[in-house]
Design a protein around this motif. Sequence first.
Motif, PDB file in Angstrom:
ATOM      1  N   GLU A  32     -13.972  -6.104 -21.287  1.00  0.00           N
ATOM      2  CA  GLU A  32     -13.414  -6.811 -20.125  1.00  0.00           C
ATOM      3  C   GLU A  32     -12.861  -5.773 -19.157  1.00  0.00           C
ATOM      4  OE1 GLU A  32     -10.435 -10.538 -19.127  1.00  0.00           O
ATOM      5  OE2 GLU A  32     -11.858 -10.573 -20.780  1.00  0.00           O
ATOM      6  N   ILE A  33     -13.468  -5.722 -17.972  1.00  0.00           N
ATOM      7  CA  ILE A  33     -13.177  -4.670 -17.000  1.00  0.00           C
ATOM      8  C   ILE A  33     -12.782  -5.307 -15.677  1.00  0.00           C
ATOM      9  CG2 ILE A  33     -14.218  -2.793 -15.655  1.00  0.00           C
ATOM     10  CD1 ILE A  33     -15.907  -2.175 -18.162  1.00  0.00           C
ATOM     11  N   TYR A  34     -11.719  -4.763 -15.065  1.00  0.00           N
ATOM     12  CA  TYR A  34     -11.212  -5.284 -13.797  1.00  0.00           C
ATOM     13  C   TYR A  34     -11.489  -4.275 -12.681  1.00  0.00           C
ATOM     14  CZ  TYR A  34      -8.590  -8.598 -16.695  1.00  0.00           C
ATOM     15  OH  TYR A  34      -8.244  -9.571 -17.595  1.00  0.00           O
ATOM     16  N   VAL A  35     -11.985  -4.805 -11.563  1.00  0.00           N
ATOM     17  CA  VAL A  35     -12.284  -3.961 -10.401  1.00  0.00           C
ATOM     18  C   VAL A  35     -11.341  -4.347  -9.262  1.00  0.00           C
ATOM     19  CG1 VAL A  35     -14.053  -3.169  -8.794  1.00  0.00           C
ATOM     20  CG2 VAL A  35     -14.714  -3.890 -11.107  1.00  0.00           C
ATOM     21  N   PRO A  36     -10.310  -3.536  -8.977  1.00  0.00           N
ATOM     22  CA  PRO A  36      -9.408  -3.818  -7.854  1.00  0.00           C
ATOM     23  C   PRO A  36     -10.053  -3.346  -6.558  1.00  0.00           C
ATOM     24  CG  PRO A  36      -8.418  -2.320  -9.489  1.00  0.00           C
ATOM     25  CD  PRO A  36      -9.884  -2.336  -9.714  1.00  0.00           C
ATOM     26  N   LEU A  37     -10.008  -4.191  -5.528  1.00  0.00           N
ATOM     27  CA  LEU A  37     -10.626  -3.871  -4.248  1.00  0.00           C
ATOM     28  C   LEU A  37      -9.572  -3.873  -3.147  1.00  0.00           C
ATOM     29  CD1 LEU A  37     -13.826  -6.100  -4.590  1.00  0.00           C
ATOM     30  CD2 LEU A  37     -13.661  -3.625  -4.949  1.00  0.00           C
ATOM     31  N   LEU A  38      -9.699  -2.922  -2.213  1.00  0.00           N
ATOM     32  CA  LEU A  38      -8.724  -2.794  -1.144  1.00  0.00           C
ATOM     33  C   LEU A  38      -9.447  -2.426   0.146  1.00  0.00           C
ATOM     34  CD1 LEU A  38      -5.728  -2.627  -0.236  1.00  0.00           C
ATOM     35  CD2 LEU A  38      -5.748  -0.221  -0.942  1.00  0.00           C
ATOM     36  N   GLY A  39      -9.090  -3.134   1.237  1.00  0.00           N
ATOM     37  CA  GLY A  39      -9.650  -2.831   2.552  1.00  0.00           C
ATOM     38  C   GLY A  39     -10.766  -3.783   2.938  1.00  0.00           C
ATOM     39  N   ASN A  40     -11.221  -3.656   4.182  1.00  0.00           N
ATOM     40  CA  ASN A  40     -12.278  -4.514   4.713  1.00  0.00           C
ATOM     41  C   ASN A  40     -13.475  -3.700   5.178  1.00  0.00           C
ATOM     42  OD1 ASN A  40     -11.001  -7.123   4.376  1.00  0.00           O
ATOM     43  ND2 ASN A  40      -9.527  -6.432   5.907  1.00  0.00           N
ATOM     44  N   GLN A  41     -13.293  -2.903   6.189  1.00  0.00           N
ATOM     45  CA  GLN A  41     -14.386  -2.070   6.691  1.00  0.00           C
ATOM     46  C   GLN A  41     -13.872  -0.643   6.917  1.00  0.00           C
ATOM     47  OE1 GLN A  41     -15.844  -4.246  10.142  1.00  0.00           O
ATOM     48  NE2 GLN A  41     -17.418  -5.184   8.888  1.00  0.00           N
ATOM     49  N   PRO A  42     -14.019   0.230   5.926  1.00  0.00           N
ATOM     50  CA  PRO A  42     -14.722   0.003   4.646  1.00  0.00           C
ATOM     51  C   PRO A  42     -13.816  -0.625   3.598  1.00  0.00           C
ATOM     52  CG  PRO A  42     -13.999   2.271   4.771  1.00  0.00           C
ATOM     53  CD  PRO A  42     -13.588   1.634   6.082  1.00  0.00           C
ATOM     54  N   ARG A  43     -14.438  -1.245   2.627  1.00  0.00           N
ATOM     55  CA  ARG A  43     -13.739  -1.761   1.441  1.00  0.00           C
ATOM     56  C   ARG A  43     -14.055  -0.820   0.291  1.00  0.00           C
ATOM     57  NH1 ARG A  43     -15.504  -7.209   1.170  1.00  0.00           N
ATOM     58  NH2 ARG A  43     -13.691  -7.621   2.493  1.00  0.00           N
ATOM     59  N   ARG A  44     -13.049  -0.492  -0.510  1.00  0.00           N
ATOM     60  CA  ARG A  44     -13.322   0.425  -1.610  1.00  0.00           C
ATOM     61  C   ARG A  44     -12.677  -0.081  -2.886  1.00  0.00           C
ATOM     62  NH1 ARG A  44      -9.526   4.840  -2.813  1.00  0.00           N
ATOM     63  NH2 ARG A  44      -7.555   4.539  -1.701  1.00  0.00           N
ATOM     64  N   ALA A  45     -13.223   0.382  -3.985  1.00  0.00           N
ATOM     65  CA  ALA A  45     -12.661   0.045  -5.290  1.00  0.00           C
ATOM     66  C   ALA A  45     -11.620   1.087  -5.672  1.00  0.00           C
ATOM     67  CB  ALA A  45     -13.769  -0.002  -6.338  1.00  0.00           C
ATOM     68  N   LEU A  46     -10.484   0.620  -6.167  1.00  0.00           N
ATOM     69  CA  LEU A  46      -9.511   1.502  -6.790  1.00  0.00           C
ATOM     70  C   LEU A  46     -10.008   1.810  -8.205  1.00  0.00           C
ATOM     71  CD1 LEU A  46      -6.248  -0.320  -5.621  1.00  0.00           C
ATOM     72  CD2 LEU A  46      -7.308   1.714  -4.625  1.00  0.00           C
ATOM     73  N   PRO A  47      -9.403   2.755  -8.906  1.00  0.00           N
ATOM     74  CA  PRO A  47      -9.850   3.053 -10.271  1.00  0.00           C
ATOM     75  C   PRO A  47      -9.923   1.796 -11.150  1.00  0.00           C
ATOM     76  CG  PRO A  47      -8.326   4.738  -9.537  1.00  0.00           C
ATOM     77  CD  PRO A  47      -8.338   3.692  -8.467  1.00  0.00           C
ATOM     78  N   LEU A  48     -11.011   1.667 -11.876  1.00  0.00           N
ATOM     79  CA  LEU A  48     -11.235   0.487 -12.703  1.00  0.00           C
ATOM     80  C   LEU A  48     -10.327   0.516 -13.937  1.00  0.00           C
ATOM     81  CD1 LEU A  48     -13.713   0.564 -10.837  1.00  0.00           C
ATOM     82  CD2 LEU A  48     -15.116  -0.118 -12.782  1.00  0.00           C
ATOM     83  N   THR A  49      -9.931  -0.675 -14.381  1.00  0.00           N
ATOM     84  CA  THR A  49      -9.100  -0.779 -15.580  1.00  0.00           C
ATOM     85  C   THR A  49      -9.824  -1.634 -16.618  1.00  0.00           C
ATOM     86  OG1 THR A  49      -7.894  -2.666 -14.647  1.00  0.00           O
ATOM     87  CG2 THR A  49      -6.932  -0.500 -14.327  1.00  0.00           C
ATOM     88  N   GLU A  50      -9.425  -1.440 -17.867  1.00  0.00           N
ATOM     89  CA  GLU A  50     -10.053  -2.176 -18.965  1.00  0.00           C
ATOM     90  C   GLU A  50      -8.981  -2.749 -19.870  1.00  0.00           C
ATOM     91  OE1 GLU A  50     -13.416  -1.595 -22.500  1.00  0.00           O
ATOM     92  OE2 GLU A  50     -12.846   0.101 -21.224  1.00  0.00           O
ATOM     93  N   ILE A  51      -9.229  -3.948 -20.378  1.00  0.00           N
ATOM     94  CA  ILE A  51      -8.324  -4.565 -21.338  1.00  0.00           C
ATOM     95  C   ILE A  51      -8.640  -4.015 -22.727  1.00  0.00           C
ATOM     96  CG2 ILE A  51      -7.555  -6.716 -22.394  1.00  0.00           C
ATOM     97  CD1 ILE A  51      -6.720  -6.399 -19.495  1.00  0.00           C
TER      98      ILE A  51
END
Length: 372
Positions: free
Chosen positions: A208-227
Amino acid sequence: MEAGDVVTLRHHRMHIILLHNRDHDLLEDDPGREAREDVVRVVSSLADALNQGDTLAEPLAIEGDRLDFVDTLRRRQPDLVVNLCESLAADSRGEMAVPCLLDALGLAYTGSSALSLGLALHKPKAKEVLTARGVSTPPFRVVERLEDALAVDLPWPLIVKPAREDASMGVTSESVVHERAALVRACDAVLREFHQPALVEQFIPGREIYVPLLGNQPRRALPLTEIVFGRTFEDRPNIVSYNAKWEAASAEYRDTTSGLCRLDANLESRCVQVALEAFAALDCQDYGRVDLRVSPEGVPYVIDINPNCDLHPSAGFAKAALAAGMDYPALASRLVEVALERAHGHPSHRRKGPGADRRADSKDRNLLAAGG
């Protein structure tokens, strides 16, 4: 502080209102009380982080189903509303009403629109959109009456959850089922306790992996986390139940931890791409989190889209931001800047007013807010 003092301050300081629900004590028997109460703690943390320098950040609670906050906002005319409302009158469906009212007031606000929040909350509709867009998500059925459970024709095992709740409400270790009688029991529990349809999905074993996203143009992923599921889960499904998320005294809570995710470059790229596609499919904006289950074959499946995710400093989103070099005050400031950029066409630090340079309107610019 008198009202006149606030008006005077606004000439020198950015005025932000942190709008949130305070309805955790409204119902005698509320299966989501802990999740609703957590919003109050998030507001306190964000207010402390934002009340720096030339920014004035004030909490404003929506009490139950009262709408007098609309008059308060109309009177105060903040530069930005940080929208943290996840329900009205302890009903999650009220979440989407708040952006509608903010749009009608012409106020800029953080986070996604009413349409996106409504779609994300209505899990079957969200999955229909994802499927239509070719974004991988587990196959599903909707059980509106108990007899519908007898017609579910998906491969076992399955997972059963309320169709329009978030924060793992209604999810227990009994939610993962391997045969028909257990499926009927799990659907019955959702129908009786939550008074709404049950969503039945094929259960995807794996990470189970979570992808945090921030921004619009551009939008980027923050470091992924795992349970990481500990020993408690050796004889039960590896899922984040309501107890695992909110009941600090439970073994599930103690044995469910999250940390930065270690993935090979190809799998990480696939996870981020699927998350970005899912976020875009629902027209989400500013920030949010996409939850994935990654099968043993390495296929990422979207199991939830959370456009109004937990922003507490100890929650996963803030931890991911810290891993990317953003401490909590920097994250709070970035959330404000992202919303202002979308609403007004330029970031908060750029000069405003006649003659100021403006960026081209983004496709998801909130025109009502800009007009306000």
